[in-house]
Motif scaffolding. Structure first.
Motif, PDB file in Angstrom:
ATOM      1  N   GLY A   1     -39.710  14.790  72.994  1.00  0.00           N
ATOM      2  CA  GLY A   1     -39.852  15.732  74.090  1.00  0.00           C
ATOM      3  C   GLY A   1     -38.531  16.279  74.582  1.00  0.00           C
ATOM      4  O   GLY A   1     -38.457  16.880  75.668  1.00  0.00           O
ATOM      5  N   GLU A   2     -37.458  16.094  73.823  1.00  0.00           N
ATOM      6  CA  GLU A   2     -36.133  16.573  74.223  1.00  0.00           C
ATOM      7  C   GLU A   2     -35.851  17.928  73.593  1.00  0.00           C
ATOM      8  O   GLU A   2     -35.904  18.083  72.376  1.00  0.00           O
TER       9      GLU A   2
ATOM     10  N   SER B   1     -30.769  20.160  63.646  1.00  0.00           N
ATOM     11  CA  SER B   1     -31.922  19.862  64.484  1.00  0.00           C
ATOM     12  C   SER B   1     -31.405  19.747  65.911  1.00  0.00           C
ATOM     13  O   SER B   1     -30.683  18.796  66.245  1.00  0.00           O
ATOM     14  N   LEU B   2     -31.729  20.717  66.752  1.00  0.00           N
ATOM     15  CA  LEU B   2     -31.227  20.759  68.118  1.00  0.00           C
ATOM     16  C   LEU B   2     -32.206  20.038  69.039  1.00  0.00           C
ATOM     17  O   LEU B   2     -33.382  20.391  69.125  1.00  0.00           O
ATOM     18  N   GLY B   3     -31.699  19.017  69.749  1.00  0.00           N
ATOM     19  CA  GLY B   3     -32.569  18.176  70.542  1.00  0.00           C
ATOM     20  C   GLY B   3     -33.389  17.253  69.656  1.00  0.00           C
ATOM     21  O   GLY B   3     -33.180  17.162  68.442  1.00  0.00           O
TER      22      GLY B   3
ATOM     23  N   ALA C   1     -32.182   5.471  65.897  1.00  0.00           N
ATOM     24  CA  ALA C   1     -32.237   4.762  67.173  1.00  0.00           C
ATOM     25  C   ALA C   1     -33.420   5.209  68.005  1.00  0.00           C
ATOM     26  O   ALA C   1     -33.428   5.083  69.218  1.00  0.00           O
ATOM     27  N   GLY C   2     -34.435   5.762  67.357  1.00  0.00           N
ATOM     28  CA  GLY C   2     -35.624   6.184  68.077  1.00  0.00           C
ATOM     29  C   GLY C   2     -35.284   7.228  69.094  1.00  0.00           C
ATOM     30  O   GLY C   2     -34.570   8.172  68.818  1.00  0.00           O
ATOM     31  N   CYS C   3     -35.792   7.074  70.318  1.00  0.00           N
ATOM     32  CA  CYS C   3     -35.614   8.063  71.364  1.00  0.00           C
ATOM     33  C   CYS C   3     -34.716   7.546  72.467  1.00  0.00           C
ATOM     34  O   CYS C   3     -34.718   8.077  73.567  1.00  0.00           O
ATOM     35  N   ALA C   4     -33.974   6.501  72.206  1.00  0.00           N
ATOM     36  CA  ALA C   4     -33.134   5.925  73.244  1.00  0.00           C
ATOM     37  C   ALA C   4     -32.009   6.871  73.605  1.00  0.00           C
ATOM     38  O   ALA C   4     -31.463   7.569  72.770  1.00  0.00           O
ATOM     39  N   SER C   5     -31.636   6.905  74.860  1.00  0.00           N
ATOM     40  CA  SER C   5     -30.493   7.691  75.304  1.00  0.00           C
ATOM     41  C   SER C   5     -29.230   7.007  74.823  1.00  0.00           C
ATOM     42  O   SER C   5     -29.118   5.790  74.806  1.00  0.00           O
ATOM     43  N   VAL C   6     -28.244   7.821  74.438  1.00  0.00           N
ATOM     44  CA  VAL C   6     -27.022   7.277  73.860  1.00  0.00           C
ATOM     45  C   VAL C   6     -25.839   7.622  74.743  1.00  0.00           C
ATOM     46  O   VAL C   6     -25.625   8.779  75.081  1.00  0.00           O
ATOM     47  N   ALA C   7     -25.076   6.624  75.122  1.00  0.00           N
ATOM     48  CA  ALA C   7     -23.867   6.852  75.884  1.00  0.00           C
ATOM     49  C   ALA C   7     -22.693   6.910  74.943  1.00  0.00           C
ATOM     50  O   ALA C   7     -22.851   6.957  73.741  1.00  0.00           O
ATOM     51  N   GLY C   8     -21.484   6.905  75.502  1.00  0.00           N
ATOM     52  CA  GLY C   8     -20.301   6.858  74.653  1.00  0.00           C
ATOM     53  C   GLY C   8     -19.618   8.184  74.568  1.00  0.00           C
ATOM     54  O   GLY C   8     -19.505   8.774  73.510  1.00  0.00           O
ATOM     55  N   ASN C   9     -19.106   8.684  75.694  1.00  0.00           N
ATOM     56  CA  ASN C   9     -18.440   9.974  75.732  1.00  0.00           C
ATOM     57  C   ASN C   9     -16.968   9.777  76.058  1.00  0.00           C
ATOM     58  O   ASN C   9     -16.421  10.374  76.965  1.00  0.00           O
TER      59      ASN C   9
END
Length: 284
Positions: free
Chosen positions: A164-165, A157-159, A8-16
């Motif tokens: 840049g995360e 892999s952390l971040g 999903a590339g670098c998109a932020s992911v919701a769903g918590n």
């Protein structure tokens, strides 16, 4: 780790959501007419396997699938794997796994592996991407008979450094237990948070870390892995009785996994009595 990756590339992911997926998978391998077959398979929820592959004759290669494409807070994945006498199975995943960021809830994964006399089991999932802010608890318990053989690894892999995360918040709580005839060979608990990620005594800001276990491994195998490592930084190997443990740190998970694949190729003839035959999915 087990979540399939749909990049999903670098998109932020919701769903918590506090109410996540409950999924369980049972796999049983047995020797039948000169080859290992998947003799038992049962699943509940979104966790299953593709049909077995046989790229090296009688060894059964199996890919574990997690259709939701990632693990979020509240999810609980459970695997039970049983290798009967004289069987040989290699288990991997079709792509990297993902643990998404959490608003505070915990995602859980439990893996239980039993390997009988004369059997060999290789637990080699592709790397796991732990998003910044993710919170996960993972347990892997391995029970070996006296003449069982086992190779397993865990690659994190952390971040997402390409975006840049970093890993300035979150938790990866990892528990490995390896027993032989009910005697503990290794009991290891690793908690990785923002402090451990940055500290000199921790990961030193390296986004990728991993551990590889192999049993039984002789002194010649230890020497071969030491020669492979040479003077390279962020690499190490030791042998406790017949259990070999190899660790690595890197700023790139693909480079770390490539290193582990080379270590696996070096040790496989000794540990499971087979020359290296990488699963086809690793090349895609």
């Amino acid at each position: 780790m087990l979540a399939d990756l749909k990049e999903a590339g670098c998109a932020s992911v919701a769903g918590n959501s506090a109410q996540g997926w409950e999924a369980k998978l049972e796999l049983g391998f047995a020797q039948r007419h000169g080859k290992t077959v998947l003799a038992h398979r049962r699943h509940y929820g979104p966790l299953t396997v593709q049909r077995p592959f046989y790229p090296e004759g009688g060894v059964c290669h199996v890919y574990i699938l997690h259709p939701p494409g990632g693990i979020v807070a509240g999810d609980h994945l459970s695997l039970e794997i049983d290798a009967e006498a004289d069987s040989h199975a290699l288990i991997t995943t079709p792509a990297a796994g993902k643990f998404y960021r959490s608003a505070g809830g915990l995602a859980r994964q439990d893996v239980s592996i039993t390997v009988a006399e004369g059997a060999a089991l290789e637990w080699l999932p592709q790397e796991t991407i732990v998003y910044e802010g993710a919170r996960l608890r993972s347990t892997v318990k391995v029970e070996l008979a006296s003449k069982a053989r086992f190779i397993g690894w865990e690659i994190l892999s952390l971040g997402r450094p390409a975006c840049g995360e970093r890993f300035d918040e979150g938790l990866a709580d990892l528990d490995w237990q390896v027993y032989c005839r009910d005697r503990p060979l290794l009991l290891e608990r690793l908690k990785l948070d923002a402090r451990a990620f940055s500290a000199r005594w921790g990961l030193q800001g390296c986004s990728a870390c991993g551990t590889l276990f192999a049993y039984p491994a002789g002194a010649e195998t230890l020497a071969a892995v030491q020669q492979l490592i040479g003077d390279a930084k962020g690499r190490g190997v030791t042998r406790m009785d017949d259990l070999l443990v190899c660790r690595a740190l890197d700023c790139r998970s693909d480079r770390l996994r490539a290193f582990f694949e080379r270590v696996w190729a070096v040790m496989r003839p000794d540990c499971v009595r087979r020359e290296a035959c990488a699963p086809r999915i690793w090349a895609t």
